[in-house]
Enzyme design. Structure first.
Site, short mmCIF file in Angstrom:
data_model
loop_
_atom_site.label_atom_id
_atom_site.label_comp_id
_atom_site.label_asym_id
_atom_site.label_seq_id
_atom_site.Cartn_x
_atom_site.Cartn_y
_atom_site.Cartn_z
N ASN A 14 0.84 -1.21 0.00
CA ASN A 14 0.00 0.00 0.00
C ASN A 14 0.87 1.25 0.00
O ASN A 14 0.54 2.24 -0.66
CB ASN A 14 -0.97 0.00 1.18
CG ASN A 14 -2.18 -0.86 0.91
OD1 ASN A 14 -3.08 -0.47 0.15
ND2 ASN A 14 -2.22 -2.05 1.48
N ARG A 66 4.23 0.38 27.82
CA ARG A 66 3.43 0.87 26.70
C ARG A 66 3.27 2.39 26.75
O ARG A 66 3.27 3.07 25.74
CB ARG A 66 2.05 0.18 26.73
CG ARG A 66 1.27 0.30 25.46
CD ARG A 66 1.96 -0.48 24.35
NE ARG A 66 1.29 -0.26 23.08
CZ ARG A 66 1.30 -1.14 22.08
NH1 ARG A 66 1.94 -2.28 22.18
NH2 ARG A 66 0.68 -0.87 20.96
N VAL A 93 -1.57 -0.69 17.86
CA VAL A 93 -2.74 0.08 18.28
C VAL A 93 -2.33 1.55 18.46
O VAL A 93 -1.34 1.86 19.12
CB VAL A 93 -3.33 -0.49 19.60
CG1 VAL A 93 -4.47 0.38 20.10
CG2 VAL A 93 -3.78 -1.92 19.38
N HIS A 110 -8.46 -1.06 5.59
CA HIS A 110 -8.81 -2.36 6.15
C HIS A 110 -9.28 -3.27 5.01
O HIS A 110 -10.10 -2.85 4.18
CB HIS A 110 -9.92 -2.20 7.21
CG HIS A 110 -10.26 -3.51 7.86
ND1 HIS A 110 -9.45 -4.08 8.83
CD2 HIS A 110 -11.24 -4.40 7.62
CE1 HIS A 110 -9.96 -5.25 9.17
NE2 HIS A 110 -11.04 -5.47 8.45
N ASP A 147 -10.88 6.38 14.77
CA ASP A 147 -11.38 6.95 16.04
C ASP A 147 -10.96 6.02 17.18
O ASP A 147 -10.11 5.14 16.98
CB ASP A 147 -12.89 7.21 15.97
CG ASP A 147 -13.70 5.93 15.89
OD1 ASP A 147 -13.11 4.82 15.98
OD2 ASP A 147 -14.93 6.02 15.73
N GLU A 148 -11.56 6.16 18.36
CA GLU A 148 -11.12 5.40 19.54
C GLU A 148 -11.37 3.91 19.40
O GLU A 148 -10.74 3.10 20.08
CB GLU A 148 -11.82 5.90 20.82
CG GLU A 148 -11.74 7.38 21.08
CD GLU A 148 -12.60 8.19 20.13
OE1 GLU A 148 -13.68 7.70 19.71
OE2 GLU A 148 -12.19 9.32 19.77
N GLY A 149 -12.32 3.51 18.56
CA GLY A 149 -12.64 2.09 18.42
C GLY A 149 -11.72 1.39 17.43
O GLY A 149 -10.84 2.01 16.84
N ASP A 151 -11.56 -0.08 13.95
CA ASP A 151 -12.23 -0.08 12.64
C ASP A 151 -13.65 0.52 12.70
O ASP A 151 -14.53 0.10 11.95
CB ASP A 151 -12.30 -1.51 12.05
CG ASP A 151 -10.93 -2.15 11.90
OD1 ASP A 151 -9.96 -1.42 11.63
OD2 ASP A 151 -10.82 -3.38 12.05
#
Ligand code: GAR
Length: 207
Positions: A14, A66, A93, A110, A147-149, A151
């Protein structure tokens, strides 16, 4: 000029599609400021080198915690002053603080039609294994804001790809890349670079 950082973990096809798009001007008004890898052996780094693009390697493995990694990752990213962060097969992440500071300025590719076959545990070949074991006839790829989630961010572009009965995960992965990912990722960057993408109420408007 839209300055971008491209984050990678592996082969970097990509990334290559983005480099090619800039070179052949299907992506306009854009330059790659830096390639960021969490894996020093990623072939993507070789691709960056071949095209004279700066790259850095930063891995959670090299930090005591982390939190320390997250802090340094954000600090290093900020030092490049980019307008957009492009996750092109990046398997780390994204730290919460980075998502806050870069709202609607991080995009991800994705390899499925979100909201199918996405979320925690669905990455790389696992996505295509899931598609084949469920027996769906159509899959594809999605470019979305992060965003925070996992996908769950606003969807920018999607493209469908047929699943064939004889597909293996590897064969399907390659078709999804060729027929969808390498087309919609460069296109999404070009649209953003030319001010064509807006987000309202969690939905993307193009035009
Ligand atoms: C791509 O298929 C990309 O969609 C996927 O990893 C591959 C990276 O290939 N990303 C994810 O699964 C993210 N959840 P590449 O290094 O050759 O671009």
């Amino acid at each position: 000029m839209l300055k971008i950082a491209v984050c990678v973990s592996g082969g970097g096809t990509n990334l290559q599609a983005i480099i090619d798009g800039i070179e052949n001007q299907t992506i306009t008004n854009t330059e790659i400021e830096v390639v960021i890898s969490n894996n020093k052996n990623a072939y993507a780094l070789e691709r960056a080198k071949q095209h004279g693009i700066k790259s850095i390697c930063i891995s959670p493995k090299d930090y005591a915690s982390r939190e320390e990694f997250n802090e340094d990752f954000l600090k290093q990213l900020n030092s490049y002053h980019v307008d957009l962060v492009v996750l092109a097969g990046f398997l780390v992440v994204i730290p919460e603080q980075m998502i806050k500071e870069y709202t609607n300025r991080i995009i991800n590719i994705h390899p499925s039609l979100i909201p199918s076959f996405c979320g925690t545990g669905y990455y790389g070949l696992k996505v295509h294994e899931g598609v084949l074991s469920r027996g769906v006839k159509v899959t594809g790829a999605t470019v979305h804001f992060v965003d925070e989630g996992t996908d769950t961010g606003p969807i920018i572009l999607q493209k469908a790809v047929a699943v064939e009965e004889t597909d293996t995960p590897e064969v399907l992965q390659r078709r999804v890349m060729e027929q969808a990912e390498w087309i919609i990722m460069p296109k999404a960057i070009d649209l953003i670079a030319n001010g064509k993408v807006t987000v309202t109420d969690g939905k993307v408007h193009i035009g």
